[in-house]
Scaffold this motif. Structure first.
Motif, PDB file in Angstrom:
ATOM      1  N   PRO A  90      -4.554 -23.493 -12.015  1.00 28.74           N
ATOM      2  CA  PRO A  90      -5.347 -24.584 -12.628  1.00 28.74           C
ATOM      3  C   PRO A  90      -6.237 -24.483 -11.565  1.00 28.74           C
ATOM      4  O   PRO A  90      -7.550 -25.205 -11.946  1.00 28.74           O
ATOM      5  N   ASN A  91      -5.513 -24.779 -10.390  1.00 25.29           N
ATOM      6  CA  ASN A  91      -6.729 -25.273  -9.420  1.00 25.29           C
ATOM      7  C   ASN A  91      -7.216 -24.530  -8.314  1.00 25.29           C
ATOM      8  O   ASN A  91      -7.869 -24.036  -7.514  1.00 25.29           O
ATOM      9  N   ASP A  92      -7.131 -22.671  -9.206  1.00 21.83           N
ATOM     10  CA  ASP A  92      -7.541 -21.922  -9.202  1.00 21.83           C
ATOM     11  C   ASP A  92      -8.857 -21.037  -8.924  1.00 21.83           C
ATOM     12  O   ASP A  92      -9.843 -21.020  -9.857  1.00 21.83           O
ATOM     13  N   GLY A  93      -9.594 -22.025  -8.086  1.00 19.61           N
ATOM     14  CA  GLY A  93     -11.012 -21.726  -8.052  1.00 19.61           C
ATOM     15  C   GLY A  93     -12.004 -20.662  -8.278  1.00 19.61           C
ATOM     16  O   GLY A  93     -12.813 -20.398  -9.137  1.00 19.61           O
ATOM     17  N   ASN A  94     -11.545 -19.372  -7.851  1.00 19.63           N
ATOM     18  CA  ASN A  94     -11.540 -18.122  -8.274  1.00 19.63           C
ATOM     19  C   ASN A  94     -11.457 -17.683  -9.600  1.00 19.63           C
ATOM     20  O   ASN A  94     -11.972 -16.944 -10.030  1.00 19.63           O
ATOM     21  N   ALA A  95     -10.736 -18.317 -10.115  1.00 21.88           N
ATOM     22  CA  ALA A  95      -9.830 -17.383 -11.224  1.00 21.88           C
ATOM     23  C   ALA A  95     -11.270 -18.310 -12.351  1.00 21.88           C
ATOM     24  O   ALA A  95     -11.995 -17.740 -12.949  1.00 21.88           O
ATOM     25  N   TRP A  96     -11.609 -19.692 -12.003  1.00 17.05           N
ATOM     26  CA  TRP A  96     -12.335 -20.088 -12.816  1.00 17.05           C
ATOM     27  C   TRP A  96     -14.091 -19.734 -12.719  1.00 17.05           C
ATOM     28  O   TRP A  96     -14.720 -19.766 -13.319  1.00 17.05           O
ATOM     29  N   MET A  97     -14.441 -19.014 -11.593  1.00 17.76           N
ATOM     30  CA  MET A  97     -15.851 -18.852 -10.816  1.00 17.76           C
ATOM     31  C   MET A  97     -15.415 -17.314 -12.246  1.00 17.76           C
ATOM     32  O   MET A  97     -16.427 -16.624 -12.797  1.00 17.76           O
ATOM     33  N   GLY A  98     -15.016 -16.558 -12.201  1.00 26.11           N
ATOM     34  CA  GLY A  98     -14.571 -15.511 -12.618  1.00 26.11           C
ATOM     35  C   GLY A  98     -14.488 -15.499 -14.453  1.00 26.11           C
ATOM     36  O   GLY A  98     -15.277 -14.567 -15.356  1.00 26.11           O
ATOM     37  N   LEU A  99     -13.884 -16.650 -14.779  1.00 25.77           N
ATOM     38  CA  LEU A  99     -13.946 -17.067 -16.232  1.00 25.77           C
ATOM     39  C   LEU A  99     -15.630 -17.342 -16.878  1.00 25.77           C
ATOM     40  O   LEU A  99     -16.011 -16.281 -17.892  1.00 25.77           O
ATOM     41  N   ALA A 100     -16.351 -17.944 -15.772  1.00 28.65           N
ATOM     42  CA  ALA A 100     -17.537 -18.638 -16.342  1.00 28.65           C
ATOM     43  C   ALA A 100     -18.117 -17.182 -15.874  1.00 28.65           C
ATOM     44  O   ALA A 100     -19.423 -16.883 -17.455  1.00 28.65           O
ATOM     45  N   ALA A 101     -18.468 -16.102 -15.185  1.00 30.14           N
ATOM     46  CA  ALA A 101     -19.367 -14.957 -14.779  1.00 30.14           C
ATOM     47  C   ALA A 101     -18.426 -13.884 -15.998  1.00 30.14           C
ATOM     48  O   ALA A 101     -19.448 -13.495 -16.859  1.00 30.14           O
ATOM     49  N   CYS A 102     -17.893 -14.273 -17.011  1.00 30.69           N
ATOM     50  CA  CYS A 102     -17.132 -13.249 -18.062  1.00 30.69           C
ATOM     51  C   CYS A 102     -17.902 -13.635 -19.459  1.00 30.69           C
ATOM     52  O   CYS A 102     -18.163 -13.444 -19.716  1.00 30.69           O
ATOM     53  N   THR A 103     -17.509 -15.364 -18.842  1.00 30.70           N
ATOM     54  CA  THR A 103     -18.074 -15.787 -20.407  1.00 30.70           C
ATOM     55  C   THR A 103     -19.937 -15.989 -20.371  1.00 30.70           C
ATOM     56  O   THR A 103     -20.721 -15.782 -21.308  1.00 30.70           O
ATOM     57  N   ALA A 117     -18.502 -26.040 -14.257  1.00 30.48           N
ATOM     58  CA  ALA A 117     -18.418 -27.295 -13.693  1.00 30.48           C
ATOM     59  C   ALA A 117     -16.862 -27.489 -12.862  1.00 30.48           C
ATOM     60  O   ALA A 117     -16.802 -28.473 -11.991  1.00 30.48           O
ATOM     61  N   ARG A 118     -15.988 -26.471 -13.798  1.00 33.69           N
ATOM     62  CA  ARG A 118     -14.589 -26.908 -13.197  1.00 33.69           C
ATOM     63  C   ARG A 118     -14.292 -26.029 -11.705  1.00 33.69           C
ATOM     64  O   ARG A 118     -13.949 -26.216 -11.145  1.00 33.69           O
ATOM     65  N   ALA A 119     -14.909 -24.902 -11.731  1.00 36.15           N
ATOM     66  CA  ALA A 119     -15.206 -24.463 -10.548  1.00 36.15           C
ATOM     67  C   ALA A 119     -15.601 -25.346  -9.378  1.00 36.15           C
ATOM     68  O   ALA A 119     -15.338 -25.330  -8.243  1.00 36.15           O
ATOM     69  N   PHE A 120     -16.672 -25.748  -9.563  1.00 34.28           N
ATOM     70  CA  PHE A 120     -17.537 -26.431  -8.809  1.00 34.28           C
ATOM     71  C   PHE A 120     -17.032 -27.698  -7.959  1.00 34.28           C
ATOM     72  O   PHE A 120     -17.019 -27.900  -6.346  1.00 34.28           O
ATOM     73  N   ARG A 121     -16.106 -27.999  -8.598  1.00 43.19           N
ATOM     74  CA  ARG A 121     -14.730 -29.062  -8.247  1.00 43.19           C
ATOM     75  C   ARG A 121     -13.658 -28.680  -7.760  1.00 43.19           C
ATOM     76  O   ARG A 121     -13.321 -29.553  -6.748  1.00 43.19           O
ATOM     77  N   LEU A 122     -13.719 -26.830  -7.656  1.00 40.41           N
ATOM     78  CA  LEU A 122     -12.853 -26.245  -6.919  1.00 40.41           C
ATOM     79  C   LEU A 122     -12.893 -26.010  -5.600  1.00 40.41           C
ATOM     80  O   LEU A 122     -12.797 -26.086  -4.644  1.00 40.41           O
ATOM     81  N   VAL A 123     -14.306 -24.737  -5.737  1.00 42.90           N
ATOM     82  CA  VAL A 123     -14.613 -24.428  -4.206  1.00 42.90           C
ATOM     83  C   VAL A 123     -15.858 -24.726  -4.075  1.00 42.90           C
ATOM     84  O   VAL A 123     -16.105 -24.306  -2.311  1.00 42.90           O
ATOM     85  N   GLY A 124     -16.588 -25.812  -4.566  1.00 45.43           N
ATOM     86  CA  GLY A 124     -17.401 -26.773  -3.854  1.00 45.43           C
ATOM     87  C   GLY A 124     -19.089 -26.471  -4.346  1.00 45.43           C
ATOM     88  O   GLY A 124     -18.977 -25.058  -5.102  1.00 45.43           O
ATOM     89  N   ALA A 125     -20.120 -26.181  -2.974  1.00 51.50           N
ATOM     90  CA  ALA A 125     -21.120 -26.074  -3.008  1.00 51.50           C
ATOM     91  C   ALA A 125     -21.293 -24.345  -2.347  1.00 51.50           C
ATOM     92  O   ALA A 125     -21.855 -24.566  -0.854  1.00 51.50           O
ATOM     93  N   THR A 126     -20.830 -22.882  -2.977  1.00 47.91           N
ATOM     94  CA  THR A 126     -20.280 -21.940  -2.046  1.00 47.91           C
ATOM     95  C   THR A 126     -21.589 -21.229  -2.094  1.00 47.91           C
ATOM     96  O   THR A 126     -22.403 -21.614  -3.150  1.00 47.91           O
ATOM     97  N   PRO A 127     -22.358 -20.075  -1.306  1.00 46.30           N
ATOM     98  CA  PRO A 127     -23.462 -19.354  -1.849  1.00 46.30           C
ATOM     99  C   PRO A 127     -22.839 -19.148  -2.980  1.00 46.30           C
ATOM    100  O   PRO A 127     -23.700 -18.423  -3.616  1.00 46.30           O
TER     101      PRO A 127
END
Length: 179
Positions: A90-103, A117-127
């Protein structure tokens, strides 16, 4: 009564024999062999990795498969695999980013907003984060929000070709409005 005490003492000794304490940090470790220990096959533990040495996570395989599905434009399959990865880690930010891109790609923006929203909490303000959110808004037709996020990504990574391409895509979207 003596038998009960003897049995309890044996049980206590067996439990304590399985634990090892490192004199340097005082932490009890139950999964790391001592220097002289041997395996059940008769060879030494030297060179074998213990649980603390392994650099593999349960979500790694699901993320790798999801990325392959995403590249093949199988967004539903990729989304299911990314979702599996988020459940495994659940704390894998890349998995959340991938899920967001797929949806985003299957136009389930309600789900992508939650994943971002979950990815932002995990990876932060990245490019990458701002670029993906910008692309999400571009897919929705919210061009001002897309531009705002692309510019944030550009400020953080001005030499990133993906961000530059998305800014060009945005400008062509503004110029070629289809009705």
């Amino acid at each position: 009564m003596k038998r009960v005490i003897a049995a309890a003492a044996c049980l206590l000794m067996a439990v304590l024999a399985g634990c090892q304490t490192d004199a340097t940090d005082g932490v009890v470790r139950t999964n790391e062999p001592s220097k002289g220990d041997i395996t059940s096959f008769g060879d030494a533990f030297d060179g074998l990795k213990t649980v603390s040495d392994v650099e593999y996570y349960a979500s790694d395989q699901a993320v790798a498969e999801a990325k392959n599905q995403f590249r093949a434009e199988n967004y539903g399959n990729a989304g299911a695999l990314f979702f599996k990865a988020t459940q495994l880690a659940p704390n894998d930010g890349n998995a959340w980013m991938g899920l967001a891109a797929c949806t985003d790609r299957i136009h389930r923006f309600d789900l992508s907003d939650k994943a971002y929203a979950r990815a932002f909490r995990l990876v932060g303000a990245t490019p990458e984060y701002y670029n993906n959110v910008g692309y999400s808004y571009l897919l929705r037709g919210k061009l001002q929000d897309a531009r705002s996020n692309f510019l944030k990504a550009y400020e953080l990574a001005p030499n990133d070709p993906t961000v530059a391409n998305n800014l060009k895509l945005l400008s062509s979207s503004v110029q070629n409005v289809e009705r």
